[in-house]
Design a protein around this motif. Structure first.
Motif, PDB file in Angstrom:
ATOM      1  N   ARG A   1      -3.788   8.453 -13.097  1.00 10.43           N
ATOM      2  CA  ARG A   1      -5.013   7.641 -12.993  1.00 10.43           C
ATOM      3  C   ARG A   1      -4.883   6.614 -11.869  1.00 10.43           C
ATOM      4  NH1 ARG A   1      -4.869   7.681 -18.739  1.00 10.43           N
ATOM      5  NH2 ARG A   1      -4.086   5.535 -18.797  1.00 10.43           N
ATOM      6  N   HIS A   2      -3.716   5.986 -11.749  1.00 10.94           N
ATOM      7  CA  HIS A   2      -3.515   5.015 -10.674  1.00 10.94           C
ATOM      8  C   HIS A   2      -3.661   5.691  -9.306  1.00 10.94           C
ATOM      9  CE1 HIS A   2      -2.506   1.969 -13.494  1.00 10.94           C
ATOM     10  NE2 HIS A   2      -1.313   2.418 -13.788  1.00 10.94           N
ATOM     11  N   VAL A   3      -3.117   6.881  -9.188  1.00 11.88           N
ATOM     12  CA  VAL A   3      -3.228   7.618  -7.927  1.00 11.88           C
ATOM     13  C   VAL A   3      -4.689   7.940  -7.633  1.00 11.88           C
ATOM     14  CG1 VAL A   3      -2.729   9.826  -6.811  1.00 11.88           C
ATOM     15  CG2 VAL A   3      -0.892   8.550  -7.931  1.00 11.88           C
ATOM     16  N   ALA A   4      -5.421   8.375  -8.642  1.00 14.53           N
ATOM     17  CA  ALA A   4      -6.834   8.695  -8.448  1.00 14.53           C
ATOM     18  C   ALA A   4      -7.609   7.463  -7.991  1.00 14.53           C
ATOM     19  CB  ALA A   4      -7.424   9.257  -9.740  1.00 14.53           C
ATOM     20  N   ASP A   5      -7.309   6.311  -8.581  1.00  9.06           N
ATOM     21  CA  ASP A   5      -7.996   5.072  -8.184  1.00  9.06           C
ATOM     22  C   ASP A   5      -7.676   4.718  -6.734  1.00  9.06           C
ATOM     23  OD1 ASP A   5      -9.091   4.810 -10.705  1.00  9.06           O
ATOM     24  OD2 ASP A   5      -7.560   3.415 -11.428  1.00  9.06           O
ATOM     25  N   LEU A   6      -6.421   4.865  -6.338  1.00 11.07           N
ATOM     26  CA  LEU A   6      -6.038   4.559  -4.964  1.00 11.07           C
ATOM     27  C   LEU A   6      -6.698   5.524  -3.984  1.00 11.07           C
ATOM     28  CD1 LEU A   6      -2.253   3.788  -5.528  1.00 11.07           C
ATOM     29  CD2 LEU A   6      -4.027   2.138  -4.885  1.00 11.07           C
ATOM     30  N   LYS A   7      -6.713   6.800  -4.310  1.00 14.74           N
ATOM     31  CA  LYS A   7      -7.338   7.784  -3.427  1.00 14.74           C
ATOM     32  C   LYS A   7      -8.832   7.516  -3.283  1.00 14.74           C
ATOM     33  CE  LYS A   7      -4.123  11.670  -3.925  1.00 14.74           C
ATOM     34  NZ  LYS A   7      -3.955  13.078  -4.378  1.00 14.74           N
TER      35      LYS A   7
ATOM     36  N   GLU B   1      -3.012  -1.374   4.846  1.00 14.93           N
ATOM     37  CA  GLU B   1      -2.285  -1.474   6.114  1.00 14.93           C
ATOM     38  C   GLU B   1      -1.770  -0.117   6.593  1.00 14.93           C
ATOM     39  OE1 GLU B   1      -2.221  -4.192   7.815  1.00 14.93           O
ATOM     40  OE2 GLU B   1      -3.067  -5.512   6.275  1.00 14.93           O
ATOM     41  N   GLY B   2      -2.189   0.951   5.914  1.00 16.17           N
ATOM     42  CA  GLY B   2      -1.826   2.294   6.347  1.00 16.17           C
ATOM     43  C   GLY B   2      -0.632   2.901   5.657  1.00 16.17           C
ATOM     44  N   PHE B   3      -0.059   2.220   4.670  1.00 17.93           N
ATOM     45  CA  PHE B   3       1.092   2.756   3.948  1.00 17.93           C
ATOM     46  C   PHE B   3       0.658   3.855   2.981  1.00 17.93           C
ATOM     47  CE2 PHE B   3       3.254  -0.874   5.526  1.00 17.93           C
ATOM     48  CZ  PHE B   3       4.611  -0.736   5.270  1.00 17.93           C
ATOM     49  N   ARG B   4       1.489   4.867   2.862  1.00 17.11           N
ATOM     50  CA  ARG B   4       1.369   5.791   1.744  1.00 17.11           C
ATOM     51  C   ARG B   4       2.041   5.155   0.540  1.00 17.11           C
ATOM     52  NH1 ARG B   4       3.715  10.686   5.326  1.00 17.11           N
ATOM     53  NH2 ARG B   4       5.313   9.102   5.474  1.00 17.11           N
ATOM     54  N   VAL B   5       1.556   5.474  -0.660  1.00 19.32           N
ATOM     55  CA  VAL B   5       2.041   4.828  -1.872  1.00 19.32           C
ATOM     56  C   VAL B   5       2.628   5.860  -2.828  1.00 19.32           C
ATOM     57  CG1 VAL B   5       1.451   3.386  -3.854  1.00 19.32           C
ATOM     58  CG2 VAL B   5       0.310   3.001  -1.646  1.00 19.32           C
ATOM     59  N   ALA B   6       3.885   5.646  -3.196  1.00 19.17           N
ATOM     60  CA  ALA B   6       4.521   6.456  -4.224  1.00 19.17           C
ATOM     61  C   ALA B   6       4.438   5.685  -5.543  1.00 19.17           C
ATOM     62  CB  ALA B   6       5.979   6.733  -3.875  1.00 19.17           C
ATOM     63  N   VAL B   7       3.728   6.246  -6.495  1.00 18.62           N
ATOM     64  CA  VAL B   7       3.494   5.602  -7.793  1.00 18.62           C
ATOM     65  C   VAL B   7       4.521   6.125  -8.787  1.00 18.62           C
ATOM     66  CG1 VAL B   7       1.863   5.374  -9.702  1.00 18.62           C
ATOM     67  CG2 VAL B   7       1.031   5.314  -7.337  1.00 18.62           C
ATOM     68  N   ILE B   8       5.426   5.248  -9.218  1.00 19.17           N
ATOM     69  CA  ILE B   8       6.499   5.652 -10.127  1.00 19.17           C
ATOM     70  C   ILE B   8       6.328   4.923 -11.452  1.00 19.17           C
ATOM     71  CG2 ILE B   8       8.991   5.811 -10.478  1.00 19.17           C
ATOM     72  CD1 ILE B   8       8.606   5.111  -7.132  1.00 19.17           C
ATOM     73  N   GLY B   9       6.025   5.678 -12.497  1.00 21.15           N
ATOM     74  CA  GLY B   9       5.838   5.103 -13.823  1.00 21.15           C
ATOM     75  C   GLY B   9       6.249   6.095 -14.884  1.00 21.15           C
ATOM     76  N   ARG B  10       6.500   5.590 -16.067  1.00 19.02           N
ATOM     77  CA  ARG B  10       7.004   6.434 -17.151  1.00 19.02           C
ATOM     78  C   ARG B  10       5.952   7.389 -17.697  1.00 19.02           C
ATOM     79  NH1 ARG B  10      10.192   3.536 -21.989  1.00 19.02           N
ATOM     80  NH2 ARG B  10      10.994   2.539 -20.099  1.00 19.02           N
TER      81      ARG B  10
END
Length: 240
Positions: free
Chosen positions: A41-47, A25-34
């Motif tokens: 890796r999650h960011v790479a998958d989303l990109k 829907e056009g949102f940017r995603v901030a991935v916050i994890g320990r």
């Protein structure tokens, strides 16, 4: 202006499902994890799916880290429009029977499902109230209409979280800030919990059937809460 969703306690199940839905829907995603490597890796998958995302490694149960992370996200993406608290415990942290629960056994569940949601709320709510809009979404693993003693120590923490959020929603009712709690009664596709249950089905008591849902489907439930904004609590996967 592009909106931002910050997902606190990002995982491959709930976190990825919500990130994909909002990202489409056009949102940017901030991935916050320990774990920085998992977050990357999650960011790479989303990109790879065309979704703008960035990793912000942090322990969401640590007040200083959470507050600093919110500030860093705002410096990177601007304001946080939607925050989703998805942190969950490991099955190894669960005491298998309520009769065996001792006070120290509540430390991890309370940190994850009560203290951390409060920290996120306090870090974000003042700015949302000031501008008259914002969305705070939270996750639960049980429903108030279903008593599951095998959840034991986590069930106690989830009940406390629910009461806090119901009070919060009432207090924020006329501010433009929406509070939503999703009570999840399914095994989420690609989640750590699904992997563990598939490996150790004996961890689920005999006679207890847990339906399954893909993480993308679950993300759709959060999107519906964000767009409809008509209920504080929503349940998915529970039988009457």
């Amino acid at each position: 202006m592009t909106n931002t969703i910050a997902i606190f306690g990002f995982g491959p199940g709930l976190g990825m499902g919500a990130a994909r839905r909002f990202g489409r829907e056009g949102f940017r995603v901030a991935v916050i994890g320990r774990d920085p490597e998992k977050a990357a890796r999650h960011v790479a998958d989303l990109k790879a799916e065309g979704i703008e995302a960035a990793a912000f490694p942090a322990d969401v149960t640590d007040a200083a880290q959470l507050t600093d992370t919110v500030a860093t996200i705002e410096q990177t993406f601007g304001r946080i429009d939607v925050a989703l608290h998805g942190a969950a415990g490991q099955m190894s942290d669960r005491i298998p029977t309520t009769l065996a629960v001792e006070v120290p056994d509540l430390a991890v569940p309370l940190a994850l499902k009560v203290y951390s949601p409060i920290l996120m709320t306090r870090a974000l709510t003042p700015a949302m109230i000031a501008r008259g809009e914002g969305t705070l979404l939270y996750s639960s693993g049980s429903s108030p209409s279903v008593v599951l003693p095998y959840l034991s120590n986590f069930g106690v923490a989830l009940a406390a979280q629910r009461e806090y959020l119901l009070q919060l929603a009432e207090e924020l009712r006329d501010t433009g800030v929406y509070v939503g709690l999703l009570n999840i009664g399914v095994l989420i596709g690609d989640s750590e919990a699904e992997r563990i249950v598939d490996t150790r089905p004996d961890l689920v008591p005999p006679g207890v059937e847990i339906p399954r849902m893909t993480n993308d489907e679950l993300g759709g439930w959060y999107w519906g809460m964000y767009t409809n904004r008509d209920r504080t609590e929503v349940e998915v996967g529970f039988s009457e």
